[in-house]
Design a protein around this motif. Structure first.
Motif, PDB file in Angstrom:
ATOM      1  N   LEU A 163      20.825   4.961   9.722  1.00 33.74           N
ATOM      2  CA  LEU A 163      19.770   4.428   8.889  1.00 33.74           C
ATOM      3  C   LEU A 163      19.681   5.423   7.844  1.00 33.74           C
ATOM      4  N   ARG A 164      20.076   4.849   6.641  1.00 35.52           N
ATOM      5  CA  ARG A 164      19.869   5.547   5.415  1.00 35.52           C
ATOM      6  C   ARG A 164      18.855   5.290   4.344  1.00 35.52           C
ATOM      7  N   LEU A 165      18.159   6.212   4.092  1.00 36.16           N
ATOM      8  CA  LEU A 165      17.049   6.077   2.739  1.00 36.16           C
ATOM      9  C   LEU A 165      17.292   6.781   1.705  1.00 36.16           C
ATOM     10  N   ALA A 166      17.485   6.070   0.554  1.00 34.80           N
ATOM     11  CA  ALA A 166      17.743   6.695  -0.634  1.00 34.80           C
ATOM     12  C   ALA A 166      16.829   6.234  -1.734  1.00 34.80           C
ATOM     13  N   ASP A 167      16.585   6.640  -2.937  1.00 28.74           N
ATOM     14  CA  ASP A 167      15.992   6.162  -3.940  1.00 28.74           C
ATOM     15  C   ASP A 167      16.466   6.267  -5.073  1.00 28.74           C
ATOM     16  N   THR A 168      16.312   5.470  -6.060  1.00 32.05           N
ATOM     17  CA  THR A 168      16.791   5.567  -7.588  1.00 32.05           C
ATOM     18  C   THR A 168      15.547   5.648  -8.552  1.00 32.05           C
ATOM     19  N   ASP A 169      16.134   6.193  -9.821  1.00 34.84           N
ATOM     20  CA  ASP A 169      14.777   6.259 -10.973  1.00 34.84           C
ATOM     21  C   ASP A 169      15.158   5.309 -11.949  1.00 34.84           C
ATOM     22  N   THR A 207       6.213   8.916  -0.134  1.00 26.45           N
ATOM     23  CA  THR A 207       5.276   7.943  -0.504  1.00 26.45           C
ATOM     24  C   THR A 207       5.817   6.730  -1.066  1.00 26.45           C
ATOM     25  N   VAL A 208       5.965   5.706  -0.704  1.00 24.95           N
ATOM     26  CA  VAL A 208       6.509   4.476  -1.229  1.00 24.95           C
ATOM     27  C   VAL A 208       5.306   3.259  -1.356  1.00 24.95           C
ATOM     28  N   GLN A 209       5.691   2.284  -2.229  1.00 21.69           N
ATOM     29  CA  GLN A 209       4.963   1.170  -1.958  1.00 21.69           C
ATOM     30  C   GLN A 209       5.551   0.100  -1.105  1.00 21.69           C
ATOM     31  N   LEU A 210       4.869  -0.475  -0.095  1.00 23.38           N
ATOM     32  CA  LEU A 210       5.356  -1.689   0.390  1.00 23.38           C
ATOM     33  C   LEU A 210       4.377  -2.098   1.677  1.00 23.38           C
ATOM     34  N   HIS A 211       4.710  -3.201   2.211  1.00 26.36           N
ATOM     35  CA  HIS A 211       3.911  -3.553   3.195  1.00 26.36           C
ATOM     36  C   HIS A 211       4.341  -3.029   4.606  1.00 26.36           C
ATOM     37  N   PRO A 212       3.592  -2.149   5.181  1.00 30.71           N
ATOM     38  CA  PRO A 212       4.168  -1.351   6.239  1.00 30.71           C
ATOM     39  C   PRO A 212       4.319  -1.986   7.408  1.00 30.71           C
ATOM     40  N   ALA A 213       3.711  -3.093   7.982  1.00 32.35           N
ATOM     41  CA  ALA A 213       3.942  -3.753   9.123  1.00 32.35           C
ATOM     42  C   ALA A 213       4.900  -4.658   9.182  1.00 32.35           C
ATOM     43  N   LEU A 214       5.193  -5.577   8.055  1.00 37.50           N
ATOM     44  CA  LEU A 214       6.484  -6.397   7.805  1.00 37.50           C
ATOM     45  C   LEU A 214       7.688  -5.430   7.654  1.00 37.50           C
ATOM     46  N   MET A 215       7.419  -4.403   6.774  1.00 38.08           N
ATOM     47  CA  MET A 215       8.866  -3.373   6.567  1.00 38.08           C
ATOM     48  C   MET A 215       9.130  -2.935   7.962  1.00 38.08           C
ATOM     49  N   ARG A 216       8.330  -2.468   8.929  1.00 38.65           N
ATOM     50  CA  ARG A 216       8.631  -1.830  10.009  1.00 38.65           C
ATOM     51  C   ARG A 216       9.288  -3.009  10.898  1.00 38.65           C
ATOM     52  N   LEU A 217       8.962  -4.160  10.768  1.00 38.42           N
ATOM     53  CA  LEU A 217       9.745  -5.315  11.589  1.00 38.42           C
ATOM     54  C   LEU A 217      10.970  -5.498  10.908  1.00 38.42           C
ATOM     55  N   SER A 256       0.703  -1.160  -0.236  1.00 42.16           N
ATOM     56  CA  SER A 256       0.040   0.117   0.030  1.00 42.16           C
ATOM     57  C   SER A 256       0.958   1.282  -0.164  1.00 42.16           C
ATOM     58  N   ASP A 257       0.395   2.492  -0.288  1.00 44.98           N
ATOM     59  CA  ASP A 257       0.959   3.623  -0.276  1.00 44.98           C
ATOM     60  C   ASP A 257       1.360   4.151   1.117  1.00 44.98           C
ATOM     61  N   THR A 258       2.678   4.077   1.418  1.00 41.33           N
ATOM     62  CA  THR A 258       3.127   4.212   2.895  1.00 41.33           C
ATOM     63  C   THR A 258       3.881   5.377   3.091  1.00 41.33           C
ATOM     64  N   ASP A 259       3.561   6.502   3.976  1.00 44.57           N
ATOM     65  CA  ASP A 259       4.283   7.578   4.353  1.00 44.57           C
ATOM     66  C   ASP A 259       5.601   7.234   4.960  1.00 44.57           C
ATOM     67  N   LEU A 260       6.703   7.268   4.117  1.00 41.75           N
ATOM     68  CA  LEU A 260       8.325   6.849   4.615  1.00 41.75           C
ATOM     69  C   LEU A 260       8.583   7.659   6.276  1.00 41.75           C
ATOM     70  N   THR A 290       6.592   8.570   8.368  1.00 43.87           N
ATOM     71  CA  THR A 290       6.113   8.127   9.472  1.00 43.87           C
ATOM     72  C   THR A 290       6.534   6.519   9.953  1.00 43.87           C
ATOM     73  N   LEU A 291       6.656   5.970   8.804  1.00 43.13           N
ATOM     74  CA  LEU A 291       7.371   4.588   8.945  1.00 43.13           C
ATOM     75  C   LEU A 291       8.569   4.644   9.816  1.00 43.13           C
ATOM     76  N   VAL A 292       9.523   5.445   9.424  1.00 45.53           N
ATOM     77  CA  VAL A 292      10.791   5.594  10.284  1.00 45.53           C
ATOM     78  C   VAL A 292      10.397   5.949  11.761  1.00 45.53           C
ATOM     79  N   ASN A 293       9.618   6.741  12.001  1.00 50.32           N
ATOM     80  CA  ASN A 293       9.457   7.386  13.371  1.00 50.32           C
ATOM     81  C   ASN A 293       8.878   6.193  14.036  1.00 50.32           C
ATOM     82  N   LEU A 294       7.957   5.272  13.422  1.00 45.79           N
ATOM     83  CA  LEU A 294       7.404   4.138  14.166  1.00 45.79           C
ATOM     84  C   LEU A 294       8.253   3.002  14.352  1.00 45.79           C
ATOM     85  N   VAL A 295       9.275   3.046  13.704  1.00 46.76           N
ATOM     86  CA  VAL A 295      10.716   1.906  13.814  1.00 46.76           C
ATOM     87  C   VAL A 295      11.554   2.399  15.083  1.00 46.76           C
TER      88      VAL A 295
END
Length: 416
Positions: free
Chosen positions: A330-336, A299-309, A266-270, A272-277
């Protein structure tokens, strides 16, 4: 609810500071289906839930403070003496046990013994405390027996003349039963996920209450509050370890084992996910984590509960194996090209031995210092499984001059 027993004398070790916790924890766990107990290095019970007492047939009143050998049934203590002793020496243990009631019904429980070492006692060969968690695995044994019986019948019928009408009918019935069993297992998985929420909620509530108490104590700015703060930190470490054990065990036993189905991304706010982790990490270890944002996407496409774990497992590994005062990035990046999200956890630890690399992501694999740390070796196994469900990749790369880079690449823009 059983009242807490009189605490040990002031000459007890610092690990006995957890004596204050049983009454509070029992109030949290009493309404949940968790069967658990906790005892210190002196083998005296600090906590025993009513479900634990019921299984062993012991009274709840006065159980806290008893020696483990006195609290457990004599036949159980004698049969598992070697396992209990190994747990007290810092070795994690797991085994199944069963009992038969007056009606001949057999019930099974999977018992996990997790030793715990408080900060500063990593060099000790003796655990400062041991947590016993009991998981109902009766359905697993019943399903296995039923499946074996059905397979045997199918094999016997398949070797006969399948052209006979009666035998075809029997085969159809057996296949229908197997389909029914598959549906029941799926429903069982959903119930386990619901149960995990019911178990995890009181643990999270207890952790939040302890953090709020530590904050209030810190605001007092009184020197004599230091012992209380240390005791609360130790209690929070136990809770975080229990939460991590529950999450990893349930993930491995349900979602990841259910034919590779994790549910739709699902569309996940990145952010917010980092803050939860970060909130999942123990309060005293959280300041060591430095978040580096090199990603334009929020905003990214992933399964938030599993990626949080998954991210939590990588951070906890880095915090545990790297030097105590060293930072963890904890580094977060993206590629095109290709369109993907990059997640990296970077530490300054000793690195991964070459002998361990081929089986690093297998179930049960643990580092050379595993005897001083709790866990069942599920963390990196779950990381790889979750990444594969997202059609991504995970690598353990060496970092110069020392340390490890755990790098996850998750494709974006894929159809579910």
């Amino acid at each position: 609810m059983p009242p807490a027993s009189t605490p040990p004398s002031s000459s007890s070790s610092s690990a006995d500071a957890l004596w204050f916790a049983p009454a509070q924890l029992l109030r949290l766990f009493g309404s949940s289906p968790v069967a658990m107990a906790y005892w210190g290095h002196d083998q005296r019970l600090r906590l025993a839930t009513p479900q634990w007492c019921e299984w062993f047939g012991v009274p709840t009143n006065g159980i806290v403070g008893q020696l483990l050998d006195e609290a457990l049934p004599a036949d159980f203590a004698q049969q598992h003496q070697v396992i209990l002793q190994a747990a007290s020496q810092g070795q994690r243990q797991q085994f199944d046990t069963r009992k038969t009631d007056a009606h001949g019904q057999v019930a099974w429980r999977r018992i996990s013994l997790s030793p715990h070492f408080w900060p500063g006692t990593g060099g000790s060969k003796t655990a400062q405390g041991t947590l016993m968690l009991m998981q109902d695995c009766s359905a697993e044994y019943a399903n296995a027996a039923q499946a074996d019986a059905l397979r045997a019948q199918l094999a016997a019928l398949s070797s006969s003349d399948l052209e006979r009408t009666e035998e075809k009918s029997e085969l159809l019935k057996l296949r229908t039963l197997l389909d029914w069993r598959t549906a029941m297992l799926a429903e069982h998985s959903e119930m386990l996920q619901l149960l995990s929420h019911e178990i995890r909620q009181p643990l999270n509530n207890a952790s939040a209450a302890m953090q709020a108490t530590m904050s209030a104590i810190a605001d007092l700015q009184l020197s004599q509050t230091t012992p209380a703060t240390k005791a609360l930190l130790r209690a929070e470490h136990v809770l975080q370890q229990v939460i991590g054990t529950l999450d990893n065990t349930l993930a491995a036993g349900t979602i990841l084992a259910a034919g590779g189905r994790a549910g739709a991304s699902s569309d996940t706010d990145l952010p917010t996910l980092v803050n939860l982790v970060l909130h999942d990490i123990a309060a005293d270890a959280r300041p060591r984590i430095q978040v580096v944002w090199d990603a334009e996407a929020r905003t990214v496409q992933l399964h938030p509960a599993l990626m949080r774990l998954t991210i939590r497992n990588l951070l906890n590994n880095a915090l545990n194996y790297a030097p105590a005062d060293s930072p963890v990035l904890l580094r977060l990046a993206d590629t095109d090209d290709p369109l993907a999200l990059i997640i990296e956890v970077i530490d300054e630890g000793p690195g991964i031995p070459d002998s361990l690399r081929p089986r690093l992501f297998e179930k049960g694999t643990r580092g050379s210092e595993h005897r001083h740390r709790s866990g069942a070796g599920l963390g990196l196994f779950i990381v790889r499984s979750v990444v594969q469900l997202h059609q991504g990749t995970v690598q353990a790369l060496p970092r110069q001059p020392n340390g490890t880079i755990m790098r996850i690449e998750l494709p974006q823009g894929l159809d579910d």
